[in-house]
Design a protein around this motif. Structure first.
Motif, short mmCIF file in Angstrom:
data_model
loop_
_atom_site.label_atom_id
_atom_site.label_comp_id
_atom_site.label_asym_id
_atom_site.label_seq_id
_atom_site.Cartn_x
_atom_site.Cartn_y
_atom_site.Cartn_z
N ILE A 152 -4.07 61.04 50.93
CA ILE A 152 -5.06 60.33 50.10
C ILE A 152 -4.71 60.22 48.64
O ILE A 152 -4.97 59.92 47.14
CB ILE A 152 -5.94 60.87 50.86
N SER A 153 -4.00 62.09 48.35
CA SER A 153 -3.52 61.82 46.94
C SER A 153 -2.78 60.90 46.16
O SER A 153 -2.71 60.70 44.72
CB SER A 153 -3.71 63.16 46.40
N ASN A 154 -2.37 60.65 47.09
CA ASN A 154 -1.17 59.56 46.31
C ASN A 154 -1.70 58.42 45.74
O ASN A 154 -0.55 57.26 46.22
CB ASN A 154 0.19 59.58 46.78
N VAL A 155 -2.99 57.67 46.33
CA VAL A 155 -3.04 56.41 45.95
C VAL A 155 -4.57 56.74 45.13
O VAL A 155 -5.20 57.29 44.52
CB VAL A 155 -3.57 56.28 47.58
N LYS A 156 -4.52 54.90 44.28
CA LYS A 156 -5.93 55.26 43.58
C LYS A 156 -6.45 53.91 44.05
O LYS A 156 -5.91 52.63 44.15
CB LYS A 156 -5.26 54.96 42.37
N LYS A 157 -7.06 53.57 43.75
CA LYS A 157 -8.50 53.18 43.75
C LYS A 157 -8.15 51.73 42.58
O LYS A 157 -8.22 51.84 41.75
CB LYS A 157 -9.51 53.03 43.79
N VAL A 158 -8.09 50.14 42.92
CA VAL A 158 -7.55 49.42 41.88
C VAL A 158 -8.61 48.67 42.01
O VAL A 158 -9.29 47.99 43.22
CB VAL A 158 -6.50 48.70 41.99
N GLY A 159 -9.69 47.72 40.74
CA GLY A 159 -10.65 47.29 41.16
C GLY A 159 -11.76 47.26 40.93
O GLY A 159 -12.50 48.26 41.92
N LYS A 212 5.72 54.06 45.29
CA LYS A 212 4.81 53.91 43.98
C LYS A 212 4.89 52.54 43.41
O LYS A 212 6.20 51.73 43.59
CB LYS A 212 6.06 54.92 42.93
N GLY A 213 3.80 52.36 43.31
CA GLY A 213 3.48 50.68 42.44
C GLY A 213 3.05 49.39 43.54
O GLY A 213 2.27 48.63 42.78
N LYS A 214 3.38 49.95 44.89
CA LYS A 214 3.17 48.95 46.02
C LYS A 214 1.53 49.07 46.22
O LYS A 214 1.23 50.23 45.78
CB LYS A 214 3.61 49.35 47.09
N ARG A 215 0.76 47.13 46.10
CA ARG A 215 -0.62 47.48 45.95
C ARG A 215 -1.18 46.83 47.22
O ARG A 215 -0.17 45.99 48.07
CB ARG A 215 -0.86 46.79 45.06
N GLY A 216 -2.04 47.07 48.13
CA GLY A 216 -2.60 46.79 49.36
C GLY A 216 -3.77 47.05 49.59
O GLY A 216 -4.67 47.46 49.06
N THR A 217 -4.19 46.72 51.11
CA THR A 217 -5.40 46.92 51.12
C THR A 217 -5.71 48.26 52.24
O THR A 217 -5.21 48.21 53.17
CB THR A 217 -6.31 45.66 52.30
N VAL A 218 -6.64 49.09 52.47
CA VAL A 218 -6.74 49.61 53.44
C VAL A 218 -7.01 49.61 54.67
O VAL A 218 -7.46 49.15 54.74
CB VAL A 218 -7.29 51.35 52.56
N GLY A 239 1.10 46.95 54.34
CA GLY A 239 2.34 47.09 53.35
C GLY A 239 2.76 48.06 52.23
O GLY A 239 3.81 47.67 51.78
N GLY A 240 2.74 49.51 52.22
CA GLY A 240 2.92 50.57 51.75
C GLY A 240 3.55 51.27 51.97
O GLY A 240 4.71 51.57 51.01
N ARG A 241 3.58 51.52 53.08
CA ARG A 241 4.90 52.19 53.70
C ARG A 241 5.76 51.69 55.05
O ARG A 241 5.25 52.00 55.96
CB ARG A 241 4.77 53.71 53.97
N PRO A 242 6.39 50.34 54.87
CA PRO A 242 6.68 50.47 56.05
C PRO A 242 7.59 51.13 56.85
O PRO A 242 8.78 51.32 56.06
CB PRO A 242 7.61 48.93 55.66
#
Length: 73
Positions: free
Chosen positions: A66-73, A19-25, A39-42
């Protein structure tokens, strides 16, 4: 199945131990409902040696639901 994120989007993991990690899909699997976040779930994976690669322990990016991620910006 329609998804709220696509490849290249910036997302944040909002549930689970990462939880709280950010990255690119990097990859979206709509059929299974999974998203791979950079880098989300190594995950550490043991690979066998080949002529092209020395093998050993490799760190790869694991999938997140997919339900455990939210789009940022």
């Amino acid at each position: 199945m329609k998804t709220h994120v696509k490849k290249g989007d910036q997302v944040e993991i909002i549930a689970g131990s990462h939880k709280g990690k950010r990255g690119t899909v990097l990859l979206v699997n709509a059929e299974k409902g999974k998203v791979t976040v950079e880098g989300g779930r190594p995950i550490i994976k043991a690979t066998k040696a080949t002529e092209a690669d020395a093998g050993g322990l490799k760190t790869i990016d694991g999938a997140v639901h997919i339900s455990n991620v939210k789009k940022v910006g």
